[in-house]
Design a protein around this motif. Structure first.
Motif, PDB file in Angstrom:
ATOM      1  N   LEU A   1       0.834  -1.202   0.000  1.00 18.15           N
ATOM      2  CA  LEU A   1       0.000   0.000   0.000  1.00 18.15           C
ATOM      3  C   LEU A   1       0.868   1.251   0.000  1.00 18.15           C
ATOM      4  O   LEU A   1       0.581   2.220  -0.727  1.00 18.15           O
ATOM      5  CB  LEU A   1      -0.911  -0.007   1.220  1.00 18.15           C
ATOM      6  CG  LEU A   1      -1.828   1.224   1.385  1.00 18.15           C
ATOM      7  CD1 LEU A   1      -2.739   1.373   0.177  1.00 18.15           C
ATOM      8  CD2 LEU A   1      -2.630   1.121   2.668  1.00 18.15           C
ATOM      9  N   GLU A   2       1.919   1.246   0.784  1.00 19.52           N
ATOM     10  CA  GLU A   2       2.826   2.408   0.826  1.00 19.52           C
ATOM     11  C   GLU A   2       3.458   2.637  -0.537  1.00 19.52           C
ATOM     12  O   GLU A   2       3.548   3.780  -1.015  1.00 19.52           O
ATOM     13  CB  GLU A   2       3.912   2.181   1.882  1.00 19.52           C
ATOM     14  CG  GLU A   2       4.889   3.348   2.013  1.00 19.52           C
ATOM     15  CD  GLU A   2       5.985   3.072   3.010  1.00 19.52           C
ATOM     16  OE1 GLU A   2       7.028   3.755   2.952  1.00 19.52           O
ATOM     17  OE2 GLU A   2       5.809   2.184   3.865  1.00 19.52           O
TER      18      GLU A   2
ATOM     19  N   THR B   1       2.235   1.710  -3.407  1.00 17.25           N
ATOM     20  CA  THR B   1       1.183   2.157  -4.317  1.00 17.25           C
ATOM     21  C   THR B   1       0.877   3.633  -4.121  1.00 17.25           C
ATOM     22  O   THR B   1       0.685   4.380  -5.093  1.00 17.25           O
ATOM     23  CB  THR B   1      -0.095   1.322  -4.102  1.00 17.25           C
ATOM     24  OG1 THR B   1       0.198  -0.061  -4.341  1.00 17.25           O
ATOM     25  CG2 THR B   1      -1.202   1.769  -5.041  1.00 17.25           C
ATOM     26  N   GLN B   2       0.827   4.070  -2.873  1.00 13.28           N
ATOM     27  CA  GLN B   2       0.562   5.484  -2.589  1.00 13.28           C
ATOM     28  C   GLN B   2       1.666   6.362  -3.135  1.00 13.28           C
ATOM     29  O   GLN B   2       1.400   7.444  -3.681  1.00 13.28           O
ATOM     30  CB  GLN B   2       0.398   5.688  -1.079  1.00 13.28           C
ATOM     31  CG  GLN B   2      -0.881   5.088  -0.514  1.00 13.28           C
ATOM     32  CD  GLN B   2      -0.932   5.158   0.993  1.00 13.28           C
ATOM     33  OE1 GLN B   2       0.099   5.232   1.671  1.00 13.28           O
ATOM     34  NE2 GLN B   2      -2.139   5.132   1.548  1.00 13.28           N
ATOM     35  N   ARG B   3       2.903   5.916  -2.996  1.00 13.74           N
ATOM     36  CA  ARG B   3       4.030   6.688  -3.528  1.00 13.74           C
ATOM     37  C   ARG B   3       3.937   6.776  -5.058  1.00 13.74           C
ATOM     38  O   ARG B   3       4.160   7.829  -5.651  1.00 13.74           O
ATOM     39  CB  ARG B   3       5.350   6.041  -3.105  1.00 13.74           C
ATOM     40  CG  ARG B   3       6.599   6.759  -3.618  1.00 13.74           C
ATOM     41  CD  ARG B   3       7.848   6.020  -3.170  1.00 13.74           C
ATOM     42  NE  ARG B   3       8.033   6.135  -1.756  1.00 13.74           N
ATOM     43  CZ  ARG B   3       8.769   7.078  -1.167  1.00 13.74           C
ATOM     44  NH1 ARG B   3       9.364   7.994  -1.916  1.00 13.74           N
ATOM     45  NH2 ARG B   3       8.915   7.122   0.138  1.00 13.74           N
ATOM     46  N   GLU B   4       3.601   5.656  -5.692  1.00 14.77           N
ATOM     47  CA  GLU B   4       3.483   5.649  -7.151  1.00 14.77           C
ATOM     48  C   GLU B   4       2.316   6.525  -7.593  1.00 14.77           C
ATOM     49  O   GLU B   4       2.403   7.239  -8.599  1.00 14.77           O
ATOM     50  CB  GLU B   4       3.286   4.220  -7.639  1.00 14.77           C
ATOM     51  CG  GLU B   4       3.143   4.066  -9.148  1.00 14.77           C
ATOM     52  CD  GLU B   4       4.395   4.435  -9.915  1.00 14.77           C
ATOM     53  OE1 GLU B   4       4.305   4.608 -11.146  1.00 14.77           O
ATOM     54  OE2 GLU B   4       5.473   4.566  -9.285  1.00 14.77           O
ATOM     55  N   LEU B   5       1.205   6.485  -6.838  1.00  9.56           N
ATOM     56  CA  LEU B   5       0.046   7.311  -7.164  1.00  9.56           C
ATOM     57  C   LEU B   5       0.393   8.786  -7.061  1.00  9.56           C
ATOM     58  O   LEU B   5      -0.018   9.597  -7.913  1.00  9.56           O
ATOM     59  CB  LEU B   5      -1.109   6.972  -6.226  1.00  9.56           C
ATOM     60  CG  LEU B   5      -2.423   7.740  -6.447  1.00  9.56           C
ATOM     61  CD1 LEU B   5      -2.960   7.487  -7.847  1.00  9.56           C
ATOM     62  CD2 LEU B   5      -3.449   7.346  -5.394  1.00  9.56           C
ATOM     63  N   LYS B   6       1.159   9.154  -6.046  1.00  7.89           N
ATOM     64  CA  LYS B   6       1.580  10.546  -5.891  1.00  7.89           C
ATOM     65  C   LYS B   6       2.423  10.991  -7.073  1.00  7.89           C
ATOM     66  O   LYS B   6       2.275  12.104  -7.583  1.00  7.89           O
ATOM     67  CB  LYS B   6       2.366  10.695  -4.587  1.00  7.89           C
ATOM     68  CG  LYS B   6       2.790  12.122  -4.290  1.00  7.89           C
ATOM     69  CD  LYS B   6       3.532  12.195  -2.958  1.00  7.89           C
ATOM     70  CE  LYS B   6       3.974  13.621  -2.658  1.00  7.89           C
ATOM     71  NZ  LYS B   6       4.713  13.713  -1.370  1.00  7.89           N
TER      72      LYS B   6
ATOM     73  N   LYS C   1       0.136  11.398 -10.140  1.00  4.47           N
ATOM     74  CA  LYS C   1      -0.667  12.614 -10.011  1.00  4.47           C
ATOM     75  C   LYS C   1       0.166  13.845 -10.360  1.00  4.47           C
ATOM     76  O   LYS C   1      -0.320  14.773 -11.007  1.00  4.47           O
ATOM     77  CB  LYS C   1      -1.224  12.731  -8.606  1.00  4.47           C
ATOM     78  CG  LYS C   1      -2.419  11.839  -8.330  1.00  4.47           C
ATOM     79  CD  LYS C   1      -2.971  12.088  -6.931  1.00  4.47           C
ATOM     80  CE  LYS C   1      -4.242  11.281  -6.686  1.00  4.47           C
ATOM     81  NZ  LYS C   1      -4.766  11.518  -5.314  1.00  4.47           N
TER      82      LYS C   1
END
Length: 364
Positions: A217-218, A220-225, A228
């Motif tokens: 999850l961490e 994925t969140q970094r990749e999503l940031k 974006k």
């Protein structure tokens, strides 16, 4: 699926600020569906030995194993036949960067290898995942921290605890031998077991799944940031309102000026919060915080001397905030009073920032 790079380096010193890597090995694991492929790589470099630690060279058996041919700066040494392929240093660095690009590093004390690899490959070349994984910690997680005993954990002890015999004396402290060992320990640790029947076993299994999910999850969140931020940059490039240069008025001032190179005039004035609300990507404002400008080529940076304003005069860099406020509030006379006369013989000042001829806009 992310590639895994089992890595090891042999170095001329334990301190990366003093020594350098003279041997680099990678066992690259690539996943294609259910098929896994491991490819072995090993390179050697001609090191500078002036500051070398004799003990480090002895442990790595430098005198016995160094294979770079005379008059060469590097070589590929992983051929099964024992053949050595001479290479230039640039070719070898490029090859290592390509192999490690996007991979997750796994090794025995991979932080050590990470430091030497960064020094070897140069700034901006560390294109692997930001978190390396140590086989000692993976093995301890497998058997349980209490069973692993007090810190510091011993690599060979934990390796045997998960069923992997450490490298033989001939293979130990060779980059490829230690990279293979890291691979074997990883495989032993990651082997899926049947669901334990005891409540304690079930709890440990659930904790393991939770930890794995949290890490994923961490990531994925970094990749999503990151995605974006890229989308925001792309959107801004197509918005005429956001094509101006962002120049921060002063390092300690929350004042950002939008400067139009087309009109040679300010297009807006914002605080950081209002600039974000207006639609500017955070990356541009962050860049302005660091360098004074959103430009990738330095227009309006802290050391830039200034701008030509509407062909009326020369605007010093340190006056851009005052000029923009007066100009945009409608007091053009007060704004123009801040300008210096244009001097056709001026040779020490830079030219006005170049315009984007293709798009008719500004360089961000």
């Amino acid at each position: 699926m992310t590639n895994i790079a089992f890595v090891d380096t042999e170095t001329t010193h334990l301190d990366a600020e003093i020594g350098e890597a003279w041997e680099v090995a990678v066992v690259l694991r690539e996943q294609d569906g259910d098929e896994t492929t491991d490819t072995e790589y090993c390179w050697q470099f001609a090191p500078v030995l002036a500051n070398a630690d004799p003990e480090a060279l002895r442990i790595g058996r430098f005198d016995e194993r160094y294979k770079v041919p005379p008059f060469s700066k590097a070589a590929f040494t992983a051929h099964e036949s024992g053949h050595v392929t001479p290479m230039t240093r640039r070719e070898t660095v490029t090859a290592i960067v390509n192999v490690l690009s996007g991979a997750v590093l796994v090794g025995s004390n991979p932080g050590f290898d990470d430091r030497f690899l960064r020094k070897l490959l140069g700034p901006g070349s560390a294109q692997w995942h930001y978190r390396p994984y140590d086989i000692v910690q993976l093995a301890a997680a497998k058997i349980g921290a209490q069973a692993a005993g007090p810190l510091p954990w011993r690599a060979h002890v934990l390796s045997r605890a998960v069923g992997v015999e450490p490298p033989s004396p001939e293979a130990a402290h060779t980059a490829l031998g230690d990279a293979r060992w890291a691979r074997d320990v990883y495989d032993a640790v990651m082997t899926r077991e049947k669901l334990p029947l005891s409540w304690e076993g079930r709890a440990q299994h659930a904790i393991g799944l939770y930890t794995q999910t949290a890490i994923e999850l961490e990531d994925t969140q970094r990749e999503l940031k990151r995605v974006k931020a890229e989308l925001a940059e792309e959107k801004a490039r197509h918005d005429p309102r956001l094509r101006c240069l962002i120049v921060k008025a002063a390092r300690d001032q929350d004042l950002y000026v939008g400067w139009s190179n087309v009109c040679e005039a300010p297009a807006g004035v914002w605080s950081k919060e209002s600039a974000l609300e207006y639609g500017f990507p955070a990356s541009r404002l962050d860049r302005a915080d660091q360098t004074g400008t959103s430009s990738l080529i330095g227009d309006g940076a802290w050391d830039d001397k200034g701008f030509i304003a509407e062909q009326r005069g020369w605007l010093r860099r340190d006056l851009i905030g005052d000029y923009a406020i007066e100009y945009l509030h409608g007091d053009r006379a007060a704004a123009y009073a801040l300008l210096e006369p244009l001097d056709s013989d001026r040779t020490d000042d830079p030219s006005p920032p170049a315009r984007n001829a293709e798009k008719g806009g500004e360089r961000p």
